[in-house]
Design an enzyme around this catalytic site. Structure first.
Site, short mmCIF file in Angstrom:
data_model
loop_
_atom_site.label_atom_id
_atom_site.label_comp_id
_atom_site.label_asym_id
_atom_site.label_seq_id
_atom_site.Cartn_x
_atom_site.Cartn_y
_atom_site.Cartn_z
N TYR A 148 0.95 -1.01 -0.04
CA TYR A 148 0.15 0.00 -0.11
C TYR A 148 1.00 1.07 0.15
O TYR A 148 1.84 1.39 0.80
CB TYR A 148 -0.70 0.09 1.18
N ASP A 243 9.20 2.99 0.18
CA ASP A 243 8.12 3.61 0.80
C ASP A 243 8.28 3.16 2.41
O ASP A 243 7.77 1.87 2.76
CB ASP A 243 6.90 2.88 0.26
N LYS A 271 4.00 8.47 9.21
CA LYS A 271 3.57 8.03 10.54
C LYS A 271 4.69 8.37 11.67
O LYS A 271 4.58 9.35 12.11
CB LYS A 271 3.78 6.28 10.10
C1 LIG Z 1 0.03 4.46 5.75
C2 LIG Z 1 0.87 4.28 4.52
C3 LIG Z 1 0.88 5.15 3.51
C4 LIG Z 1 -0.29 6.20 3.67
O1 LIG Z 1 -0.01 6.97 4.59
P1 LIG Z 1 -1.11 8.14 4.78
O2 LIG Z 1 -0.46 9.03 5.93
O3 LIG Z 1 -1.99 7.26 5.42
O4 LIG Z 1 -1.44 8.71 3.83
C5 LIG Z 1 1.73 4.79 2.57
N1 LIG Z 1 2.51 3.82 2.40
C6 LIG Z 1 2.76 2.94 3.50
C7 LIG Z 1 3.54 1.85 3.33
C8 LIG Z 1 1.82 3.00 4.71
O5 LIG Z 1 1.85 2.23 5.67
#
Ligand SMILES: *Cc1c(COP(=O)(O)O)cnc(C)c1O
Length: 434
Positions: A148, A243, A271
Protein backbone atom coordinates in the site's frame (compact mmCIF):
# COMPACT_ATOMS: atom_id res chain seq x y z
CA UNK A 1 -8.63 -6.93 33.00
CA UNK A 2 -12.09 -6.15 34.43
CA UNK A 3 -15.48 -6.80 32.92
CA UNK A 4 -16.19 -4.75 29.82
CA UNK A 5 -19.14 -2.36 29.86
CA UNK A 6 -21.63 -2.42 27.01
CA UNK A 7 -20.47 -0.06 24.27
CA UNK A 8 -23.54 2.13 24.49
CA UNK A 9 -21.91 5.51 23.94
CA UNK A 10 -19.77 4.12 21.10
CA UNK A 11 -22.87 2.73 19.41
CA UNK A 12 -24.71 6.01 19.79
CA UNK A 13 -21.76 7.96 18.37
CA UNK A 14 -21.41 5.50 15.50
CA UNK A 15 -25.04 5.91 14.47
CA UNK A 16 -24.64 9.72 14.56
CA UNK A 17 -21.38 9.40 12.61
CA UNK A 18 -22.99 7.27 9.90
CA UNK A 19 -25.49 10.02 9.23
CA UNK A 20 -22.81 12.64 8.68
CA UNK A 21 -19.83 10.78 7.17
CA UNK A 22 -19.43 7.90 4.69
CA UNK A 23 -19.63 4.69 6.73
CA UNK A 24 -19.30 6.81 9.87
CA UNK A 25 -15.53 7.11 9.58
CA UNK A 26 -12.76 9.18 8.02
CA UNK A 27 -10.60 6.24 6.91
CA UNK A 28 -12.32 3.00 5.85
CA UNK A 29 -10.52 0.45 8.05
CA UNK A 30 -11.70 2.26 11.19
CA UNK A 31 -15.25 0.96 10.60
CA UNK A 32 -14.15 -2.60 11.59
CA UNK A 33 -16.19 -3.88 8.64
CA UNK A 34 -13.67 -6.60 7.67
CA UNK A 35 -14.13 -8.36 11.03
CA UNK A 36 -17.88 -7.89 11.28
CA UNK A 37 -17.63 -5.64 14.33
CA UNK A 38 -18.39 -2.01 15.14
CA UNK A 39 -15.77 0.51 16.16
CA UNK A 40 -15.25 1.71 19.70
CA UNK A 41 -14.85 5.46 20.02
CA UNK A 42 -11.72 6.44 21.93
CA UNK A 43 -11.80 8.97 24.76
CA UNK A 44 -8.09 8.91 25.60
CA UNK A 45 -4.85 6.98 25.42
CA UNK A 46 -1.97 6.53 27.86
CA UNK A 47 1.11 4.38 27.28
CA UNK A 48 0.08 1.00 25.89
CA UNK A 49 -3.62 1.54 26.56
CA UNK A 50 -6.68 3.13 25.03
CA UNK A 51 -9.82 4.00 26.97
CA UNK A 52 -13.12 4.13 25.08
CA UNK A 53 -16.05 6.47 25.72
CA UNK A 54 -17.78 3.75 27.76
CA UNK A 55 -14.80 3.44 30.10
CA UNK A 56 -13.37 0.18 28.70
CA UNK A 57 -9.62 -0.25 28.47
CA UNK A 58 -7.73 -1.95 25.64
CA UNK A 59 -4.10 -2.94 25.24
CA UNK A 60 -3.37 -1.23 21.93
CA UNK A 61 -1.33 -2.92 19.17
CA UNK A 62 -2.61 -0.58 16.45
CA UNK A 63 -0.94 2.50 17.89
CA UNK A 64 -2.63 4.94 15.54
CA UNK A 65 -1.73 2.56 12.63
CA UNK A 66 1.96 3.07 13.17
CA UNK A 67 2.97 6.52 14.37
CA UNK A 68 3.08 5.98 18.14
CA UNK A 69 6.24 3.96 18.65
CA UNK A 70 6.51 5.44 22.17
CA UNK A 71 2.87 4.69 23.01
CA UNK A 72 0.14 7.22 23.78
CA UNK A 73 0.75 10.62 25.35
CA UNK A 74 4.47 10.15 25.96
CA UNK A 75 5.39 13.03 28.33
CA UNK A 76 8.38 14.23 26.27
CA UNK A 77 6.23 14.48 23.13
CA UNK A 78 3.27 16.02 24.95
CA UNK A 79 5.45 18.70 26.55
CA UNK A 80 7.12 19.55 23.23
CA UNK A 81 3.68 19.95 21.65
CA UNK A 82 2.42 22.14 24.50
CA UNK A 83 5.45 24.39 24.24
CA UNK A 84 5.07 24.67 20.48
CA UNK A 85 1.33 25.29 20.39
CA UNK A 86 1.51 28.15 22.90
CA UNK A 87 3.64 30.08 20.41
CA UNK A 88 1.03 29.79 17.66
CA UNK A 89 -0.13 26.98 15.42
CA UNK A 90 1.15 27.76 11.94
CA UNK A 91 2.67 30.74 10.18
CA UNK A 92 3.14 29.94 6.52
CA UNK A 93 6.76 31.04 6.72
CA UNK A 94 9.79 28.87 7.34
CA UNK A 95 10.42 28.01 11.02
CA UNK A 96 13.42 26.73 13.00
CA UNK A 97 11.53 23.50 13.84
CA UNK A 98 11.39 22.33 10.22
CA UNK A 99 15.12 22.84 9.78
CA UNK A 100 15.82 20.86 12.92
CA UNK A 101 13.59 17.95 11.94
CA UNK A 102 15.01 17.92 8.39
CA UNK A 103 18.55 17.77 9.79
CA UNK A 104 17.54 14.96 12.12
CA UNK A 105 15.93 12.91 9.34
CA UNK A 106 18.98 13.32 7.13
CA UNK A 107 21.28 12.29 9.98
CA UNK A 108 19.24 9.17 10.69
CA UNK A 109 18.08 7.83 7.30
CA UNK A 110 21.15 6.65 5.35
CA UNK A 111 20.13 7.53 1.76
CA UNK A 112 18.39 10.83 2.47
CA UNK A 113 20.53 13.87 1.63
CA UNK A 114 17.70 16.37 1.12
CA UNK A 115 14.14 16.16 2.40
CA UNK A 116 10.77 17.89 1.75
CA UNK A 117 7.96 17.73 4.31
CA UNK A 118 4.35 17.07 3.28
CA UNK A 119 1.25 16.21 5.33
CA UNK A 120 0.70 12.47 4.82
CA UNK A 121 2.26 9.30 3.51
CA UNK A 122 -0.04 9.51 0.50
CA UNK A 123 1.40 12.88 -0.47
CA UNK A 124 4.93 11.61 0.08
CA UNK A 125 4.63 8.67 -2.33
CA UNK A 126 2.68 10.69 -4.94
CA UNK A 127 5.34 13.38 -4.87
CA UNK A 128 8.21 10.87 -5.03
CA UNK A 129 6.69 9.28 -8.14
CA UNK A 130 6.15 12.66 -9.83
CA UNK A 131 9.77 13.50 -9.13
CA UNK A 132 10.99 10.13 -10.41
CA UNK A 133 9.04 10.62 -13.64
CA UNK A 134 10.46 14.10 -14.11
CA UNK A 135 14.02 13.02 -13.32
CA UNK A 136 14.03 10.01 -15.65
CA UNK A 137 11.77 11.47 -18.35
CA UNK A 138 9.78 8.20 -18.24
CA UNK A 139 6.18 7.41 -17.23
CA UNK A 140 5.92 3.77 -16.08
CA UNK A 141 6.20 2.66 -12.46
CA UNK A 142 6.36 -0.83 -11.01
CA UNK A 143 4.79 -1.77 -7.68
CA UNK A 144 4.11 -5.01 -5.81
CA UNK A 145 0.86 -6.78 -4.99
CA UNK A 146 -0.17 -6.28 -1.40
CA UNK A 147 1.92 -3.14 -0.93
CA UNK A 148 0.00 0.00 0.00
CA UNK A 149 1.40 3.37 -0.96
CA UNK A 150 -1.50 5.60 0.03
CA UNK A 151 -4.50 6.34 -2.14
CA UNK A 152 -2.93 8.26 -5.02
CA UNK A 153 -4.46 7.32 -8.39
CA UNK A 154 -1.23 5.74 -9.67
CA UNK A 155 -1.23 3.24 -6.78
CA UNK A 156 -4.89 2.24 -7.10
CA UNK A 157 -3.83 -0.42 -9.58
CA UNK A 158 -4.18 -4.18 -9.64
CA UNK A 159 -2.39 -6.61 -11.90
CA UNK A 160 -3.93 -7.32 -15.27
CA UNK A 161 -4.17 -10.94 -16.40
CA UNK A 162 -0.79 -12.62 -16.68
CA UNK A 163 2.57 -11.45 -15.42
CA UNK A 164 4.14 -8.19 -16.52
CA UNK A 165 0.98 -6.52 -17.77
CA UNK A 166 -0.03 -2.93 -17.24
CA UNK A 167 -2.47 -2.30 -14.42
CA UNK A 168 -6.22 -2.01 -14.12
CA UNK A 169 -7.93 0.42 -11.71
CA UNK A 170 -8.65 -1.06 -8.26
CA UNK A 171 -11.18 1.68 -7.45
CA UNK A 172 -13.91 3.35 -9.48
CA UNK A 173 -12.97 6.93 -10.23
CA UNK A 174 -9.42 6.07 -11.23
CA UNK A 175 -8.97 6.34 -15.01
CA UNK A 176 -7.44 3.26 -16.64
CA UNK A 177 -5.21 5.62 -18.59
CA UNK A 178 -3.47 6.31 -15.28
CA UNK A 179 -3.19 2.73 -13.97
CA UNK A 180 -1.92 1.59 -17.34
CA UNK A 181 1.24 3.35 -16.33
CA UNK A 182 1.56 1.10 -13.26
CA UNK A 183 2.93 -2.44 -13.49
CA UNK A 184 2.06 -4.74 -10.60
CA UNK A 185 3.98 -7.94 -9.82
CA UNK A 186 4.09 -10.27 -6.79
CA UNK A 187 6.44 -9.33 -3.93
CA UNK A 188 9.49 -11.58 -3.51
CA UNK A 189 9.05 -12.86 -7.08
CA UNK A 190 12.41 -12.28 -8.75
CA UNK A 191 11.29 -13.97 -11.96
CA UNK A 192 8.31 -11.64 -12.36
CA UNK A 193 10.53 -8.63 -11.69
CA UNK A 194 12.97 -9.90 -14.32
CA UNK A 195 10.19 -10.34 -16.88
CA UNK A 196 8.70 -6.91 -16.20
CA UNK A 197 12.08 -5.24 -16.48
CA UNK A 198 13.00 -7.16 -19.61
CA UNK A 199 9.83 -5.95 -21.28
CA UNK A 200 9.44 -2.44 -19.88
CA UNK A 201 12.82 -1.53 -18.30
CA UNK A 202 13.61 1.21 -20.82
CA UNK A 203 10.28 2.96 -20.07
CA UNK A 204 10.43 2.55 -16.30
CA UNK A 205 10.71 5.68 -14.13
CA UNK A 206 10.74 3.85 -10.81
CA UNK A 207 10.23 0.69 -8.84
CA UNK A 208 8.43 1.46 -5.58
CA UNK A 209 8.19 -0.99 -2.71
CA UNK A 210 7.59 -1.33 0.99
CA UNK A 211 10.93 -2.89 1.96
CA UNK A 212 9.07 -4.89 4.62
CA UNK A 213 5.45 -5.28 3.59
CA UNK A 214 3.17 -4.13 6.40
CA UNK A 215 -0.04 -3.67 4.48
CA UNK A 216 -0.91 -7.31 3.83
CA UNK A 217 0.09 -8.58 7.25
CA UNK A 218 3.86 -8.72 7.66
CA UNK A 219 5.98 -10.02 4.80
CA UNK A 220 9.75 -9.89 5.02
CA UNK A 221 11.85 -9.56 1.88
CA UNK A 222 13.59 -12.81 0.99
CA UNK A 223 17.37 -12.77 0.94
CA UNK A 224 18.57 -11.00 -2.21
CA UNK A 225 15.20 -9.56 -3.25
CA UNK A 226 15.83 -5.92 -2.30
CA UNK A 227 19.38 -6.27 -3.67
CA UNK A 228 17.90 -7.43 -6.99
CA UNK A 229 15.61 -4.38 -7.12
CA UNK A 230 18.59 -2.13 -6.40
CA UNK A 231 20.75 -3.69 -9.14
CA UNK A 232 18.05 -3.94 -11.79
CA UNK A 233 16.77 -0.37 -11.37
CA UNK A 234 20.31 0.94 -11.58
CA UNK A 235 21.00 -1.15 -14.68
CA UNK A 236 17.98 0.16 -16.62
CA UNK A 237 18.19 3.76 -15.40
CA UNK A 238 15.06 3.68 -13.22
CA UNK A 239 14.90 4.98 -9.66
CA UNK A 240 14.34 2.77 -6.62
CA UNK A 241 11.81 4.25 -4.20
CA UNK A 242 11.48 2.76 -0.72
CA UNK A 243 8.12 3.53 0.80
CA UNK A 244 9.23 3.63 4.42
CA UNK A 245 6.06 5.33 5.64
CA UNK A 246 5.54 2.36 7.97
CA UNK A 247 9.07 0.98 8.36
CA UNK A 248 10.84 4.32 8.83
CA UNK A 249 12.15 4.81 12.40
CA UNK A 250 10.31 1.57 13.24
CA UNK A 251 12.21 -1.49 12.02
CA UNK A 252 15.41 0.37 12.91
CA UNK A 253 16.25 4.01 13.63
CA UNK A 254 17.36 4.45 10.01
CA UNK A 255 14.46 2.35 8.70
CA UNK A 256 14.57 -0.77 6.55
CA UNK A 257 17.33 0.73 4.41
CA UNK A 258 19.61 0.69 7.45
CA UNK A 259 18.48 -2.77 8.55
CA UNK A 260 19.03 -4.34 5.11
CA UNK A 261 21.88 -2.03 4.04
CA UNK A 262 20.30 -1.01 0.73
CA UNK A 263 20.26 2.62 -0.39
CA UNK A 264 17.22 3.59 -2.45
CA UNK A 265 17.30 6.73 -4.61
CA UNK A 266 14.18 8.19 -2.99
CA UNK A 267 12.42 7.42 0.30
CA UNK A 268 8.87 8.19 1.37
CA UNK A 269 8.31 8.71 5.09
CA UNK A 270 5.26 9.27 7.31
CA UNK A 271 3.67 7.87 10.46
CA UNK A 272 6.48 7.81 13.11
CA UNK A 273 8.04 10.97 11.65
CA UNK A 274 5.15 13.13 12.92
CA UNK A 275 4.91 11.79 16.47
CA UNK A 276 1.13 11.39 16.08
CA UNK A 277 0.59 14.50 13.94
CA UNK A 278 -0.03 14.57 10.17
CA UNK A 279 3.47 14.64 8.69
CA UNK A 280 4.93 12.94 5.65
CA UNK A 281 8.21 13.47 3.86
CA UNK A 282 10.07 12.44 0.77
CA UNK A 283 13.79 12.68 0.32
CA UNK A 284 16.85 11.17 -1.22
CA UNK A 285 19.76 11.94 -3.49
CA UNK A 286 20.62 15.62 -3.75
CA UNK A 287 20.81 15.60 -7.56
CA UNK A 288 17.26 14.23 -7.73
CA UNK A 289 15.76 16.36 -4.96
CA UNK A 290 17.19 19.52 -6.49
CA UNK A 291 14.58 19.12 -9.22
CA UNK A 292 11.85 19.98 -6.65
CA UNK A 293 10.45 23.55 -6.80
CA UNK A 294 11.57 26.21 -6.11
CA UNK A 295 15.13 24.89 -6.61
CA UNK A 296 13.92 22.96 -9.64
CA UNK A 297 10.96 22.68 -11.96
CA UNK A 298 8.90 19.85 -10.38
CA UNK A 299 5.93 21.45 -8.64
CA UNK A 300 4.85 20.30 -5.18
CA UNK A 301 3.50 22.49 -2.37
CA UNK A 302 1.49 22.48 0.88
CA UNK A 303 -0.27 25.19 2.93
CA UNK A 304 0.28 23.39 6.24
CA UNK A 305 3.50 21.56 5.32
CA UNK A 306 6.23 21.80 7.96
CA UNK A 307 3.64 22.72 10.60
CA UNK A 308 5.71 23.71 13.66
CA UNK A 309 3.57 21.83 16.22
CA UNK A 310 3.80 18.65 14.15
CA UNK A 311 7.53 19.18 13.61
CA UNK A 312 8.02 19.57 17.38
CA UNK A 313 6.13 16.32 18.03
CA UNK A 314 8.14 14.42 15.42
CA UNK A 315 11.42 15.80 16.69
CA UNK A 316 10.58 14.96 20.31
CA UNK A 317 9.73 11.38 19.39
CA UNK A 318 12.89 10.93 17.31
CA UNK A 319 15.02 12.36 20.14
CA UNK A 320 13.78 9.65 22.49
CA UNK A 321 14.27 6.93 19.89
CA UNK A 322 17.81 8.12 19.24
CA UNK A 323 18.64 8.34 22.93
CA UNK A 324 17.10 5.01 23.96
CA UNK A 325 17.71 2.92 20.83
CA UNK A 326 14.82 0.61 21.82
CA UNK A 327 14.71 -1.51 18.65
CA UNK A 328 16.27 -4.72 19.96
CA UNK A 329 14.03 -4.62 23.05
CA UNK A 330 10.95 -3.88 20.91
CA UNK A 331 11.72 -6.78 18.61
CA UNK A 332 12.29 -9.10 21.55
CA UNK A 333 8.92 -8.19 23.05
CA UNK A 334 7.18 -8.46 19.66
CA UNK A 335 8.78 -11.88 19.15
CA UNK A 336 7.54 -13.04 22.54
CA UNK A 337 4.02 -11.99 21.55
CA UNK A 338 4.15 -13.60 18.09
CA UNK A 339 5.71 -16.83 19.35
CA UNK A 340 3.10 -16.95 22.11
CA UNK A 341 0.19 -16.54 19.68
CA UNK A 342 1.57 -19.11 17.22
CA UNK A 343 2.23 -21.63 20.03
CA UNK A 344 -1.25 -21.11 21.49
CA UNK A 345 -2.81 -21.62 18.05
CA UNK A 346 -0.82 -24.85 17.73
CA UNK A 347 -2.34 -26.12 20.97
CA UNK A 348 -5.80 -25.81 19.38
CA UNK A 349 -4.71 -27.38 16.11
CA UNK A 350 -4.96 -24.06 14.26
CA UNK A 351 -2.22 -23.55 11.65
CA UNK A 352 -0.42 -20.24 12.22
CA UNK A 353 2.81 -18.51 11.25
CA UNK A 354 4.30 -15.16 12.13
CA UNK A 355 7.26 -12.83 12.06
CA UNK A 356 8.71 -9.58 13.35
CA UNK A 357 10.83 -6.68 12.13
CA UNK A 358 11.78 -4.28 14.91
CA UNK A 359 8.48 -3.21 16.44
CA UNK A 360 6.43 -4.49 13.50
CA UNK A 361 4.92 -7.94 13.80
CA UNK A 362 2.38 -10.14 12.11
CA UNK A 363 0.55 -13.44 12.58
CA UNK A 364 -1.28 -15.35 9.85
CA UNK A 365 -3.75 -18.11 10.64
CA UNK A 366 -2.41 -20.36 7.89
CA UNK A 367 0.68 -22.50 7.32
CA UNK A 368 3.82 -20.44 6.69
CA UNK A 369 5.90 -19.19 5.17
CA UNK A 370 3.97 -16.22 3.78
CA UNK A 371 6.11 -14.61 1.10
CA UNK A 372 3.53 -12.79 -1.01
CA UNK A 373 0.02 -11.38 -0.95
CA UNK A 374 -1.25 -14.57 -2.64
CA UNK A 375 0.21 -16.60 0.23
CA UNK A 376 -1.47 -14.26 2.72
CA UNK A 377 -4.84 -14.85 1.06
CA UNK A 378 -4.75 -18.43 2.38
CA UNK A 379 -5.61 -17.22 5.90
CA UNK A 380 -8.77 -18.52 7.47
CA UNK A 381 -10.76 -15.29 7.59
CA UNK A 382 -13.78 -16.70 9.38
CA UNK A 383 -11.55 -18.02 12.11
CA UNK A 384 -9.69 -14.73 12.32
CA UNK A 385 -12.90 -12.76 12.67
CA UNK A 386 -14.21 -14.93 15.51
CA UNK A 387 -10.82 -14.77 17.23
CA UNK A 388 -10.62 -11.03 16.65
CA UNK A 389 -13.95 -10.25 18.25
CA UNK A 390 -13.06 -12.36 21.30
CA UNK A 391 -9.77 -10.51 21.70
CA UNK A 392 -11.53 -7.16 21.49
CA UNK A 393 -14.13 -8.25 24.03
CA UNK A 394 -11.23 -9.28 26.27
CA UNK A 395 -9.65 -5.83 26.05
CA UNK A 396 -7.00 -6.42 23.38
CA UNK A 397 -7.06 -4.13 20.35
CA UNK A 398 -5.44 -5.68 17.28
CA UNK A 399 -5.85 -4.23 13.78
CA UNK A 400 -9.34 -5.18 12.60
CA UNK A 401 -8.17 -7.14 9.53
CA UNK A 402 -6.08 -10.28 8.95
CA UNK A 403 -3.98 -8.27 6.46
CA UNK A 404 -2.45 -5.62 8.70
CA UNK A 405 0.82 -5.54 10.61
CA UNK A 406 0.73 -5.20 14.37
CA UNK A 407 2.92 -2.81 16.31
CA UNK A 408 4.74 -2.80 19.63
CA UNK A 409 5.61 0.38 21.53
CA UNK A 410 8.20 1.15 24.18
CA UNK A 411 5.26 1.61 26.57
CA UNK A 412 4.25 -2.04 26.28
CA UNK A 413 5.56 -4.05 29.24
CA UNK A 414 6.17 -7.77 29.60
CA UNK A 415 3.09 -7.79 31.83
CA UNK A 416 1.05 -6.31 28.94
CA UNK A 417 2.27 -9.12 26.68
CA UNK A 418 1.46 -11.78 29.30
CA UNK A 419 -2.01 -10.32 29.79
CA UNK A 420 -2.48 -10.22 26.00
CA UNK A 421 -1.45 -13.86 25.65
CA UNK A 422 -3.95 -14.98 28.25
CA UNK A 423 -6.73 -13.12 26.40
CA UNK A 424 -5.45 -14.60 23.12
CA UNK A 425 -5.53 -18.11 24.61
CA UNK A 426 -9.17 -17.73 25.62
CA UNK A 427 -10.05 -16.14 22.24
CA UNK A 428 -8.41 -18.98 20.32
CA UNK A 429 -10.26 -21.54 22.43
CA UNK A 430 -13.58 -19.82 21.77
CA UNK A 431 -12.90 -19.38 18.03
CA UNK A 432 -11.77 -23.00 17.68
CA UNK A 433 -14.97 -24.08 19.44
CA UNK A 434 -13.14 -25.63 22.42
C1 LIG B 1 0.12 4.31 5.81
C2 LIG B 1 0.94 4.14 4.61
C3 LIG B 1 0.87 5.04 3.54
C4 LIG B 1 -0.12 6.16 3.48
O1 LIG B 1 0.11 7.13 4.49
P1 LIG B 1 -1.10 8.11 4.90
O2 LIG B 1 -0.47 9.02 5.89
O3 LIG B 1 -2.18 7.23 5.45
O4 LIG B 1 -1.52 8.80 3.66
C5 LIG B 1 1.74 4.87 2.48
N1 LIG B 1 2.62 3.86 2.47
C6 LIG B 1 2.71 2.97 3.47
C7 LIG B 1 3.73 1.88 3.40
C8 LIG B 1 1.86 3.07 4.57
O5 LIG B 1 1.94 2.15 5.54
Amino acid sequence: MGEMSPQERSQELFSRARRVSPGGVHSPVRAFGAVGAEPFFTASGAGSRLRDVDGNEYIDYVLSWGPLVLGHAHPHVTEAVERAVRKGTHYGTPTPEEVELAEKVIALVPSVEVVRFVNSGTEATMSAVRLARAFTGRDLILKFEGCYHGHGDSFMAKAGSGLATLGLPSSPGVPKEITQLTLTVPFNDSTAVGEAIAEYGGRLAAVITEPVVGNSGLILPQAGFLELLREETRRVGALLIFDEVMTGFRVALGGAQERFAIEPDLTALGKVIGGGFPVGAYGGRRDIMSRVAPEGDVYQAGTLSGNPVAMAAGLAQLEILEREDPYAALEERATKLVDGIVAAAGRFGVPASGGTAGSMWGVYFCEGPVRSFDDALRVNREFFNAYYRECLAGGVFFAPSPFEAGFMSTAHSDADVDETLSVVGRALAAAAGR
